[in-house]
Design a protein around this motif. Sequence first.
Motif, PDB file in Angstrom:
ATOM      1  N   MET A 189       1.030  -1.003  -0.079  1.00  0.00           N
ATOM      2  CA  MET A 189       0.047  -0.049   0.004  1.00  0.00           C
ATOM      3  C   MET A 189       0.937   1.287   0.197  1.00  0.00           C
ATOM      4  SD  MET A 189      -3.014   1.086   2.741  1.00  0.00           S
ATOM      5  CE  MET A 189      -4.327  -0.288   2.288  1.00  0.00           C
ATOM      6  N   VAL A 190       0.507   2.370  -1.031  1.00  0.00           N
ATOM      7  CA  VAL A 190       1.343   3.396  -1.163  1.00  0.00           C
ATOM      8  C   VAL A 190       0.854   4.495  -0.613  1.00  0.00           C
ATOM      9  CG1 VAL A 190       2.512   4.727  -3.036  1.00  0.00           C
ATOM     10  CG2 VAL A 190       2.518   2.338  -3.105  1.00  0.00           C
ATOM     11  N   ASP A 191      -0.707   4.360  -0.367  1.00  0.00           N
ATOM     12  CA  ASP A 191      -1.229   5.819   0.225  1.00  0.00           C
ATOM     13  C   ASP A 191      -2.217   5.208   1.122  1.00  0.00           C
ATOM     14  OD1 ASP A 191      -0.169   7.455  -1.679  1.00  0.00           O
ATOM     15  OD2 ASP A 191      -1.643   7.114  -3.268  1.00  0.00           O
ATOM     16  N   THR A 192      -2.726   6.392   1.840  1.00  0.00           N
ATOM     17  CA  THR A 192      -3.545   5.747   2.935  1.00  0.00           C
ATOM     18  C   THR A 192      -4.838   5.636   2.492  1.00  0.00           C
ATOM     19  OG1 THR A 192      -4.101   8.334   3.378  1.00  0.00           O
ATOM     20  CG2 THR A 192      -2.358   7.144   4.687  1.00  0.00           C
ATOM     21  N   PRO A 193      -5.922   4.907   2.992  1.00  0.00           N
ATOM     22  CA  PRO A 193      -7.182   4.328   2.435  1.00  0.00           C
ATOM     23  C   PRO A 193      -8.275   5.453   2.354  1.00  0.00           C
ATOM     24  CG  PRO A 193      -6.976   3.366   4.551  1.00  0.00           C
ATOM     25  CD  PRO A 193      -5.529   4.147   4.060  1.00  0.00           C
ATOM     26  N   ASN A 194      -8.121   6.408   3.165  1.00  0.00           N
ATOM     27  CA  ASN A 194      -9.378   7.501   3.200  1.00  0.00           C
ATOM     28  C   ASN A 194      -8.875   8.929   2.317  1.00  0.00           C
ATOM     29  OD1 ASN A 194     -11.373   5.942   4.568  1.00  0.00           O
ATOM     30  ND2 ASN A 194     -10.199   6.240   6.357  1.00  0.00           N
ATOM     31  N   LEU A 195      -7.612   9.328   2.886  1.00  0.00           N
ATOM     32  CA  LEU A 195      -7.413  10.861   2.168  1.00  0.00           C
ATOM     33  C   LEU A 195      -6.486  10.583   1.084  1.00  0.00           C
ATOM     34  CD1 LEU A 195      -7.255  13.116   5.294  1.00  0.00           C
ATOM     35  CD2 LEU A 195      -8.740  13.025   3.458  1.00  0.00           C
ATOM     36  N   GLY A 196      -5.711   9.389   0.760  1.00  0.00           N
ATOM     37  CA  GLY A 196      -4.759   9.129  -0.210  1.00  0.00           C
ATOM     38  C   GLY A 196      -3.534   9.789   0.271  1.00  0.00           C
ATOM     39  N   LEU A 197      -3.128   9.849   1.232  1.00  0.00           N
ATOM     40  CA  LEU A 197      -2.081  10.539   1.735  1.00  0.00           C
ATOM     41  C   LEU A 197      -0.793   9.452   1.437  1.00  0.00           C
ATOM     42  CD1 LEU A 197      -3.194  12.030   5.228  1.00  0.00           C
ATOM     43  CD2 LEU A 197      -2.958  13.258   2.921  1.00  0.00           C
ATOM     44  N   PRO A 198       0.292   9.875   1.012  1.00  0.00           N
ATOM     45  CA  PRO A 198       1.644   9.010   0.785  1.00  0.00           C
ATOM     46  C   PRO A 198       2.091   8.501   1.899  1.00  0.00           C
ATOM     47  CG  PRO A 198       2.062  11.237   0.399  1.00  0.00           C
ATOM     48  CD  PRO A 198       0.645  11.275   0.601  1.00  0.00           C
ATOM     49  N   TYR A 199       2.538   7.250   1.971  1.00  0.00           N
ATOM     50  CA  TYR A 199       3.439   6.708   3.182  1.00  0.00           C
ATOM     51  C   TYR A 199       4.783   6.885   2.915  1.00  0.00           C
ATOM     52  CZ  TYR A 199      -0.816   3.801   5.188  1.00  0.00           C
ATOM     53  OH  TYR A 199      -1.815   3.524   5.734  1.00  0.00           O
ATOM     54  N   HIS A 229       6.361  13.280   2.744  1.00  0.00           N
ATOM     55  CA  HIS A 229       5.827  13.837   4.278  1.00  0.00           C
ATOM     56  C   HIS A 229       4.952  15.152   3.898  1.00  0.00           C
ATOM     57  CE1 HIS A 229       5.810  15.208   8.217  1.00  0.00           C
ATOM     58  NE2 HIS A 229       6.320  16.322   7.948  1.00  0.00           N
ATOM     59  N   ASN A 230       5.916  15.965   2.966  1.00  0.00           N
ATOM     60  CA  ASN A 230       5.512  17.273   2.728  1.00  0.00           C
ATOM     61  C   ASN A 230       3.992  17.326   1.873  1.00  0.00           C
ATOM     62  OD1 ASN A 230       7.366  18.405   4.158  1.00  0.00           O
ATOM     63  ND2 ASN A 230       8.603  18.911   2.506  1.00  0.00           N
ATOM     64  N   GLU A 231       3.860  16.289   0.909  1.00  0.00           N
ATOM     65  CA  GLU A 231       2.615  16.099   0.256  1.00  0.00           C
ATOM     66  C   GLU A 231       1.533  15.951   1.209  1.00  0.00           C
ATOM     67  OE1 GLU A 231       0.877  13.123  -3.291  1.00  0.00           O
ATOM     68  OE2 GLU A 231       3.070  13.502  -3.122  1.00  0.00           O
ATOM     69  N   ALA A 232       1.729  15.191   2.063  1.00  0.00           N
ATOM     70  CA  ALA A 232       0.760  14.656   3.074  1.00  0.00           C
ATOM     71  C   ALA A 232       0.467  15.774   3.765  1.00  0.00           C
ATOM     72  CB  ALA A 232       1.383  13.277   3.815  1.00  0.00           C
TER      73      ALA A 232
END
Length: 150
Positions: free
Chosen positions: A1-11, A23-26
Amino acid sequence: MVDTPNLGLPYILAAQSQKHVPHNEAIRALDAVVQLSVLDRNLTEPPASPAEGDRYIVASSPTGVWAGQAETIAACQDGAWIFYAPKEGWLSWVSDENIAVAFDGAVWTALSAGGGGGGGTDPGALTGRGDDDQPHYHNNARGDARYTLL
């Protein structure tokens, strides 16, 4: 999984170079959508001089750089428009209308006063009784004659 499931924030992945980039993108995405408040929801094209951090709900049939982004959140970030697709249940305050809106999965709809948005609800009206009929509203701040100290 590359992104969080709800907001699509990058791991940040193990052995990833330039960890500050995801981190800054999230952080940027969180800044745009958490406690969401937009300036307007009726624009089909961006304003001429947006300020950094300005957010809008893009209206139907958008044009220009907003083309194809109807119902998304347009956020002015780092001098460019970033678009966030809302999920069903998202809420936003619309500043120019002084109302709260909810995304139903297809469109943004104003919340009704009875639904908890768009103004106060008189609790006395919920049962058909006025505030004066409810003892828990009797207080000295209103100069209520029935207020007594215990």
